[in-house]
Design a protein around this motif. Sequence first.
Motif, short mmCIF file in Angstrom:
data_model
loop_
_atom_site.label_atom_id
_atom_site.label_comp_id
_atom_site.label_asym_id
_atom_site.label_seq_id
_atom_site.Cartn_x
_atom_site.Cartn_y
_atom_site.Cartn_z
N MET A 164 0.83 -1.20 0.00
CA MET A 164 0.00 0.00 0.00
C MET A 164 0.87 1.25 0.00
O MET A 164 0.37 2.36 -0.16
N ASP A 165 2.18 1.06 0.17
CA ASP A 165 3.12 2.18 0.26
C ASP A 165 3.98 2.22 -1.00
O ASP A 165 4.75 1.29 -1.27
N PRO A 166 3.89 3.30 -1.80
CA PRO A 166 4.69 3.40 -3.03
C PRO A 166 6.19 3.30 -2.78
O PRO A 166 6.92 2.74 -3.61
N ALA A 167 6.67 3.82 -1.65
CA ALA A 167 8.10 3.77 -1.36
C ALA A 167 8.57 2.33 -1.16
O ALA A 167 9.64 1.94 -1.64
N LEU A 168 7.77 1.53 -0.47
CA LEU A 168 8.12 0.12 -0.29
C LEU A 168 8.07 -0.62 -1.62
O LEU A 168 8.93 -1.46 -1.92
N ALA A 169 7.06 -0.31 -2.42
CA ALA A 169 6.92 -0.95 -3.74
C ALA A 169 8.12 -0.62 -4.62
O ALA A 169 8.61 -1.47 -5.37
N ALA A 170 8.59 0.62 -4.53
CA ALA A 170 9.75 1.03 -5.31
C ALA A 170 11.01 0.34 -4.82
O ALA A 170 11.83 -0.15 -5.62
N GLY A 171 11.18 0.25 -3.51
CA GLY A 171 12.38 -0.31 -2.94
C GLY A 171 12.52 -1.81 -3.13
O GLY A 171 13.62 -2.31 -3.36
N TYR A 172 11.41 -2.53 -3.05
CA TYR A 172 11.48 -3.98 -3.08
C TYR A 172 11.07 -4.61 -4.42
O TYR A 172 11.39 -5.76 -4.68
N SER A 173 10.33 -3.85 -5.25
CA SER A 173 9.88 -4.41 -6.53
C SER A 173 10.07 -3.46 -7.70
O SER A 173 9.57 -3.73 -8.80
N ALA A 174 10.76 -2.34 -7.49
CA ALA A 174 11.01 -1.36 -8.55
C ALA A 174 9.72 -0.95 -9.26
O ALA A 174 9.68 -0.74 -10.47
N ALA A 175 8.65 -0.82 -8.46
CA ALA A 175 7.34 -0.48 -9.02
C ALA A 175 6.61 0.50 -8.11
O ALA A 175 5.68 0.13 -7.39
N PRO A 176 7.01 1.77 -8.10
CA PRO A 176 6.38 2.75 -7.20
C PRO A 176 4.89 2.93 -7.46
O PRO A 176 4.15 3.35 -6.57
N ASP A 177 4.44 2.59 -8.67
CA ASP A 177 3.02 2.73 -8.99
C ASP A 177 2.21 1.49 -8.60
O ASP A 177 1.01 1.42 -8.87
N TYR A 178 2.84 0.53 -7.94
CA TYR A 178 2.15 -0.71 -7.60
C TYR A 178 0.83 -0.50 -6.87
O TYR A 178 -0.19 -1.08 -7.27
N PRO A 179 0.78 0.28 -5.77
CA PRO A 179 -0.50 0.41 -5.05
C PRO A 179 -1.64 0.90 -5.93
O PRO A 179 -2.75 0.34 -5.90
N GLU A 180 -1.39 1.91 -6.72
CA GLU A 180 -2.44 2.46 -7.59
C GLU A 180 -2.86 1.45 -8.64
O GLU A 180 -4.06 1.24 -8.88
N VAL A 181 -1.88 0.81 -9.27
CA VAL A 181 -2.17 -0.17 -10.32
C VAL A 181 -2.94 -1.36 -9.76
O VAL A 181 -3.95 -1.80 -10.32
N ALA A 182 -2.46 -1.90 -8.64
CA ALA A 182 -3.08 -3.10 -8.08
C ALA A 182 -4.50 -2.84 -7.59
O ALA A 182 -5.38 -3.68 -7.76
#
Length: 202
Positions: A164-182
């Motif tokens: 749910m956190d873009p920073a975590l998504a960026a750091g661990y999966s190189a996908a800062p847009d993950y929360p919005e996309v998912a």
Amino acid sequence: MQWKGLSISPCNLCPRECLAHRAEGQRGFCQADDGIRVARAALHPWEEPCISGPKGSGTVFFAGCNLRCVYCQNYEIAAGGKGKAVTAKQLADIFLNLQAKGAANINLVTPDHYVTGVAEAVLLARDSGLALPVVYNGSGYEKREMIRALAGIVDIYLTDFKYMDPALAAGYSAAPDYPEVAKGALGEMADTVESRSLMRMV
């Protein structure tokens, strides 16, 4: 190959839209070429007990991934590309073989980057007698238009929602847009499955 506005070359299947020319041998973030690569296909009795049935879920693991998380438990498959190249017809035969073994469903694990070929395989298998529900077992990092394109092909969505956190998504999966996309993908999944359920009731 193009299917319902989705293309593998230039590739626009996933939210990264890397536009890799996979038909010409170029590989994008997912490391997939223009074929389908299966790492493992077998009955999986421990895959989510509510869907695995007494003999197990007919699980098909695909090589490559559009996330490749740093903590991935299937790293050799997701990033190493281990697996065997198959055609859509061969994949359809795999589905039918799993059905013959008593699988409760066909469980597609991380199929995003092969979705055009996988959809073709499901339709071919159904033409040859596949009667099991199809489970889309993904990361949630999927485009809404892809989910819409899978209406009538996928019966169950089994999503591993990660951040749910873009920073975590960026750091661990190189996908800062993950929360919005998912979140968008999950909404589309719910709408698609609900619409199909209502059609069955009419």
